[in-house]
Scaffold this motif. Structure first.
Motif, PDB file in Angstrom:
ATOM      1  N   ARG A 127       1.014  -1.457   0.198  1.00 14.37           N
ATOM      2  CA  ARG A 127       0.091  -0.125   0.029  1.00 14.37           C
ATOM      3  C   ARG A 127       0.633   1.218  -0.048  1.00 14.37           C
ATOM      4  NH1 ARG A 127      -3.828  -0.379   4.540  1.00 14.37           N
ATOM      5  NH2 ARG A 127      -2.244   0.820   5.960  1.00 14.37           N
ATOM      6  N   THR A 128       0.668   2.899  -0.709  1.00 15.01           N
ATOM      7  CA  THR A 128       1.259   3.421  -0.793  1.00 15.01           C
ATOM      8  C   THR A 128       0.131   4.692  -0.179  1.00 15.01           C
ATOM      9  OG1 THR A 128       0.086   4.073  -2.979  1.00 15.01           O
ATOM     10  CG2 THR A 128       1.916   3.542  -3.698  1.00 15.01           C
ATOM     11  N   TYR A 129       1.436   5.898   0.136  1.00 14.13           N
ATOM     12  CA  TYR A 129       0.366   6.983   0.854  1.00 14.13           C
ATOM     13  C   TYR A 129      -0.214   7.961  -0.416  1.00 14.13           C
ATOM     14  CZ  TYR A 129       4.766   6.882   4.141  1.00 14.13           C
ATOM     15  OH  TYR A 129       5.669   6.765   4.785  1.00 14.13           O
ATOM     16  N   PRO A 130      -1.217   8.230   0.494  1.00 18.98           N
ATOM     17  CA  PRO A 130      -2.560   8.904  -0.411  1.00 18.98           C
ATOM     18  C   PRO A 130      -1.889  10.745  -0.967  1.00 18.98           C
ATOM     19  CG  PRO A 130      -2.761   9.431   1.888  1.00 18.98           C
ATOM     20  CD  PRO A 130      -1.805   8.292   2.087  1.00 18.98           C
ATOM     21  N   PHE A 131      -0.455  10.758  -1.958  1.00 18.88           N
ATOM     22  CA  PHE A 131       0.519  11.501  -2.175  1.00 18.88           C
ATOM     23  C   PHE A 131       1.529  10.721  -2.907  1.00 18.88           C
ATOM     24  CE2 PHE A 131       0.514  11.499   2.983  1.00 18.88           C
ATOM     25  CZ  PHE A 131       2.204  11.721   2.815  1.00 18.88           C
ATOM     26  N   PRO A 132       1.966  11.698  -3.572  1.00 20.60           N
ATOM     27  CA  PRO A 132       3.010  10.887  -4.163  1.00 20.60           C
ATOM     28  C   PRO A 132       4.448  10.638  -3.086  1.00 20.60           C
ATOM     29  CG  PRO A 132       2.761  13.414  -5.808  1.00 20.60           C
ATOM     30  CD  PRO A 132       1.485  12.888  -3.933  1.00 20.60           C
ATOM     31  N   LYS A 133       5.165   9.631  -3.869  1.00 18.80           N
ATOM     32  CA  LYS A 133       6.292   9.300  -2.583  1.00 18.80           C
ATOM     33  C   LYS A 133       7.290  10.593  -2.235  1.00 18.80           C
ATOM     34  CE  LYS A 133       9.017   5.409  -1.238  1.00 18.80           C
ATOM     35  NZ  LYS A 133       9.935   4.528  -1.651  1.00 18.80           N
ATOM     36  N   PRO A 134       7.755  10.464  -1.515  1.00 18.30           N
ATOM     37  CA  PRO A 134       8.798  11.233  -0.893  1.00 18.30           C
ATOM     38  C   PRO A 134      10.008  10.856  -0.911  1.00 18.30           C
ATOM     39  CG  PRO A 134       8.370  10.733   1.074  1.00 18.30           C
ATOM     40  CD  PRO A 134       6.941  10.293  -0.395  1.00 18.30           C
ATOM     41  N   TYR A 135      11.032  11.709  -1.239  1.00 22.08           N
ATOM     42  CA  TYR A 135      12.034  11.354  -1.825  1.00 22.08           C
ATOM     43  C   TYR A 135      13.191  11.089  -0.799  1.00 22.08           C
ATOM     44  CZ  TYR A 135      17.581  11.949  -2.527  1.00 22.08           C
ATOM     45  OH  TYR A 135      18.591  11.352  -2.812  1.00 22.08           O
ATOM     46  N   VAL A 248       3.956  17.298   7.028  1.00 15.30           N
ATOM     47  CA  VAL A 248       4.143  18.380   6.312  1.00 15.30           C
ATOM     48  C   VAL A 248       5.234  17.343   4.578  1.00 15.30           C
ATOM     49  CG1 VAL A 248       3.748  20.231   6.999  1.00 15.30           C
ATOM     50  CG2 VAL A 248       6.044  20.113   6.592  1.00 15.30           C
ATOM     51  N   LEU A 249       4.803  18.046   3.160  1.00  9.80           N
ATOM     52  CA  LEU A 249       5.526  17.800   1.958  1.00  9.80           C
ATOM     53  C   LEU A 249       6.343  19.129   2.125  1.00  9.80           C
ATOM     54  CD1 LEU A 249       3.095  15.673   0.337  1.00  9.80           C
ATOM     55  CD2 LEU A 249       4.878  14.689   1.293  1.00  9.80           C
ATOM     56  N   LEU A 250       7.342  19.036   2.137  1.00 10.33           N
ATOM     57  CA  LEU A 250       8.254  20.427   1.358  1.00 10.33           C
ATOM     58  C   LEU A 250       9.159  20.154   0.468  1.00 10.33           C
ATOM     59  CD1 LEU A 250       9.724  23.243   2.288  1.00 10.33           C
ATOM     60  CD2 LEU A 250      11.679  21.860   2.962  1.00 10.33           C
ATOM     61  N   THR A 251       9.081  20.820  -1.033  1.00 10.74           N
ATOM     62  CA  THR A 251       9.593  21.259  -1.822  1.00 10.74           C
ATOM     63  C   THR A 251      10.591  21.429  -2.550  1.00 10.74           C
ATOM     64  OG1 THR A 251       7.316  19.806  -3.052  1.00 10.74           O
ATOM     65  CG2 THR A 251       9.448  20.826  -4.726  1.00 10.74           C
ATOM     66  N   ALA A 252      11.678  20.452  -2.675  1.00 12.24           N
ATOM     67  CA  ALA A 252      12.631  21.895  -2.713  1.00 12.24           C
ATOM     68  C   ALA A 252      12.935  22.670  -4.218  1.00 12.24           C
ATOM     69  CB  ALA A 252      13.979  21.115  -2.297  1.00 12.24           C
ATOM     70  N   ASP A 253      12.280  23.551  -4.472  1.00  9.99           N
ATOM     71  CA  ASP A 253      11.566  24.363  -5.379  1.00  9.99           C
ATOM     72  C   ASP A 253      12.232  25.816  -5.668  1.00  9.99           C
ATOM     73  OD1 ASP A 253       9.925  25.434  -4.008  1.00  9.99           O
ATOM     74  OD2 ASP A 253       8.393  25.041  -5.074  1.00  9.99           O
ATOM     75  N   GLN A 254      13.174  25.511  -4.452  1.00  9.73           N
ATOM     76  CA  GLN A 254      14.781  27.197  -4.368  1.00  9.73           C
ATOM     77  C   GLN A 254      15.503  27.114  -5.251  1.00  9.73           C
ATOM     78  OE1 GLN A 254      11.989  30.128  -3.848  1.00  9.73           O
ATOM     79  NE2 GLN A 254      10.409  28.706  -4.006  1.00  9.73           N
ATOM     80  N   SER A 255      15.835  28.232  -5.490  1.00 15.01           N
ATOM     81  CA  SER A 255      17.423  28.379  -6.121  1.00 15.01           C
ATOM     82  C   SER A 255      17.853  27.864  -4.802  1.00 15.01           C
ATOM     83  CB  SER A 255      17.574  29.758  -5.742  1.00 15.01           C
ATOM     84  OG  SER A 255      17.318  30.129  -5.534  1.00 15.01           O
ATOM     85  N   PRO A 256      19.630  27.111  -5.727  1.00 17.61           N
ATOM     86  CA  PRO A 256      20.078  26.578  -4.360  1.00 17.61           C
ATOM     87  C   PRO A 256      21.160  27.523  -3.368  1.00 17.61           C
ATOM     88  CG  PRO A 256      20.331  25.984  -6.746  1.00 17.61           C
ATOM     89  CD  PRO A 256      20.064  27.217  -7.085  1.00 17.61           C
ATOM     90  N   SER A 257      20.553  27.684  -1.841  1.00 17.04           N
ATOM     91  CA  SER A 257      20.967  28.340  -1.503  1.00 17.04           C
ATOM     92  C   SER A 257      20.803  27.977   0.241  1.00 17.04           C
ATOM     93  CB  SER A 257      20.311  29.912  -1.363  1.00 17.04           C
ATOM     94  OG  SER A 257      20.536  31.110  -0.331  1.00 17.04           O
ATOM     95  N   LEU A 258      20.429  28.590   1.321  1.00 18.61           N
ATOM     96  CA  LEU A 258      20.811  27.829   2.801  1.00 18.61           C
ATOM     97  C   LEU A 258      19.533  29.000   3.099  1.00 18.61           C
ATOM     98  CD1 LEU A 258      24.680  28.796   4.110  1.00 18.61           C
ATOM     99  CD2 LEU A 258      23.536  26.125   3.337  1.00 18.61           C
TER     100      LEU A 258
END
Length: 545
Positions: A127-135, A248-258
């Motif tokens: 069975r899977t999560y009800p959302f895309p599998k996180p990395y 929470v799902l966190l997508t790393a969708d920003q420019s590479p930084s800190l």
């Protein structure tokens, strides 16, 4: 099963978790002293397996459930007596019917300031999560730190009748973060890959503070709370109260930084000191060249609008694997007022509470006293009288303007009674509770936790609950499920649950400063009609008083 609460002392504790397809996951907890350096000082703390936080338990949701054992719940003097130094106890329970994040912690005095850890429940095989599998899945445990022995801090407050000293720092995964002194090398760091999505399992393990959590320049998508799936909710800030969890799902969708992740308190009591500091961690994009992280703008510490928006925008995921619709009617209805109060000072003692009295706390003007001779669960199982009574009032003794600040020190209202009163309900009955904040001493938000059950949050609001009009606001379609609810400051919440778990289950405020003062009660759920719905005998190694 609701959020687990383990009762620990300086001992070795064994955990045997029955999980998917009869797999057994075993963890051995060695609970002992540990010297750590925080905020420029070396402190001796109580810790599990030499780490702060303690070990993360990772399991899969199980496929068999006979019942949820009350003997593994753990609150001191409720389901068991403390585990003594040099002794051990094995907690055995099924992980069934829940996926998401829970946590384990000590339930003896303030030991849970350092004795705690995450419990991550993944879907069973196939069975899977009800959302895309996180990395990747990452526990984020928010905590609280004192430059002192936390048991001494608690005992001093109880002895004087005043509020105990506030904490010196907040922590993320046991680390204060580089905004505190001597902490630049004690900052939690999470490396992420641009484009990948991470499941952050946020747990508030702080003793006395609700916390706002935010990540600079990033949104988060809430997908579960208290191990119950929610409809996806996108937000830039999360509010998590003591005892609560938020996935929470966190997508790393920003420019590479800190980028800093940061948390600070949500606190609503005027003119009362609190630990108004900020803990930080760092999101570091792989390949980032920046040297200074970007800081998020956190809400003001008293931003009730933001807190309420977050709490009320969460709804249950009807398509989730364990969703059951809420009961449309209730067999037992209760109206429970709660808040701070006062009790008389002992003869020849000096009390530092208001008017020379001692702080107390109560529900329906009954300030809970935990038994000492025998746990309530043992008394229930063995039919022992004299440990508790079953006459907890289902209504407050007086009807008044509960949130009117002019009643804050009304001597006819704030002097409370000491008792060990509980509510007895029949197995599989439905219980509805109106939780009503009061303005006694101060107006604040209280996180109320119920052991043994998830409950549905039907509605919440400000002011006094209106029994005529507020039921029209009930969400009976897809209410959020929780085991801990932050009752709005100067307001109310309505919860409903099925009493399908026999035993004795504590309901209490999850601000540890308030529970020793008596802001608690309990439910005794009678046995069901079959062996599988009857409380089993206690384990042979159950600690004795």
């Amino acid at each position: 099963m609701a959020r687990l609460a383990f009762l620990l002392a300086t001992i070795c504790v064994l955990l045997a978790l029955s999980v998917a397809s009869a797999d057994i996951v075993e963890h051995t907890f060695h609970v002992k002293n540990l010297t750590v350096q925080r905020l420029c000082q070396n402190r001796v703390i109580t810790a599990v397996n030499g780490s702060l936080p303690g070990p993360t338990i990772r399991v899969n949701e199980g496929d068999t459930l006979v019942m949820l054992s009350g003997w593994a719940d753990g609150p001191e003097q409720t389901t068991q007596c403390p585990v003594r130094p040099g002794h051990s106890y094995t907690y055995r329970f099924n992980i069934t019917g829940q996926e998401g994040t829970l946590w384990w912690h000590s339930h003896v005095q303030w030991h849970r300031a350092t004795v705690y850890g995450a419990l991550m429940i993944r879907p069973r095989a196939g069975r899977t999560y009800p959302f895309p599998k996180p990395y990747r899945e990452v526990p984020i445990l928010l905590g609280e730190w004192w430059n002192a022995n936390v048991v001494d801090v608690e005992n001093e407050g109880l002895a004087t009748g005043a509020a105990p000293n506030i904490s010196d720092a907040y922590t993320i995964n046991g680390r204060p973060g580089d905004l505190y002194p001597c902490s630049s090398d004690k900052t939690f760091k999470l490396e992420v890959i641009q484009g990948k999505t991470y499941l952050l399992r946020i747990i508030n393990a702080a003793l006395n503070n609700q916390l706002f959590f935010k990540i600079a320049n990033h949104n988060m998508k809430v997908v579960a709370v208290d191990a119950a799936y929610t409809n996806p909710y996108v937000t830039d800030v999360v509010l998590v109260g003591p005892g609560q969890t938020v996935d929470v799902l966190l997508t790393a969708d920003q420019s590479p930084s800190l980028y800093y992740m940061a948390a600070h308190p949500y606190f609503t009591v005027p003119n009362v000191p609190f630990a108004n500091t900020t803990t930080t961690g760092i999101i570091s994009y792989k390949g980032a060249t920046a040297s200074t992280p970007i800081m998020p703008v956190l809400p003001a510490f008293n931003d009730t609008d933001t807190a309420h928006k977050f709490s009320t925008n969460l709804t249950g995921l009807v398509s989730g694997p364990f969703w059951l619709p809420p009961p449309l009617e209730a067999d037992y209805k209760m109206f429970v007022t709660f808040g701070l109060g006062l009790v008389l000072c002992e003869p020849n003692a000096t009390c530092l509470g208001p008017n020379g009295l001692k702080f107390a706390a109560s529900m329906n003007n009954e300030s809970f006293v935990f038994p000492t001779k025998l746990s309530m669960l043992e008394a229930f199982f063995s039919n022992v009288d004299g440990i508790y009574t079953t006459d907890f009032p289902s209504q407050p003794p007086l009807v008044f303007d509960y949130v009117n600040a002019s009643n804050s020190f009304n001597p006819n209202l704030i002097i409370t009674n000491k008792s060990t009163k509980v509510t007895k309900v029949k197995f599989n009955s439905t219980v509805e509770i109106v939780l009503q904040n009061t303005a006694f001493i101060s107006i604040e938000n209280h996180p109320i936790h119920l052991h043994g059950f998830n409950f549905y949050v039907l509605a919440q609001g400000f002011g006094n609950y209106d029994s005529v009009n507020d039921p029209k606001k009930f969400n009976l379609v897809n209410p959020q499920e929780r085991n801990t609810i932050g009752v709005p400051v100067g307001g109310w919440a309505v919860i409903r649950f099925r009493a399908n778990n026999p035993g004795v289950w504590l309901m209490h405020c999850h601000l540890d400063v308030h529970m020793p003062w008596g802001l608690a009660t309990a439910f005794v759920v009678e046995n069901g009609p079959t062996p599988s719905t009857t409380l089993p005998p206690p384990p042979a190694d159950l600690p004795k008083c």
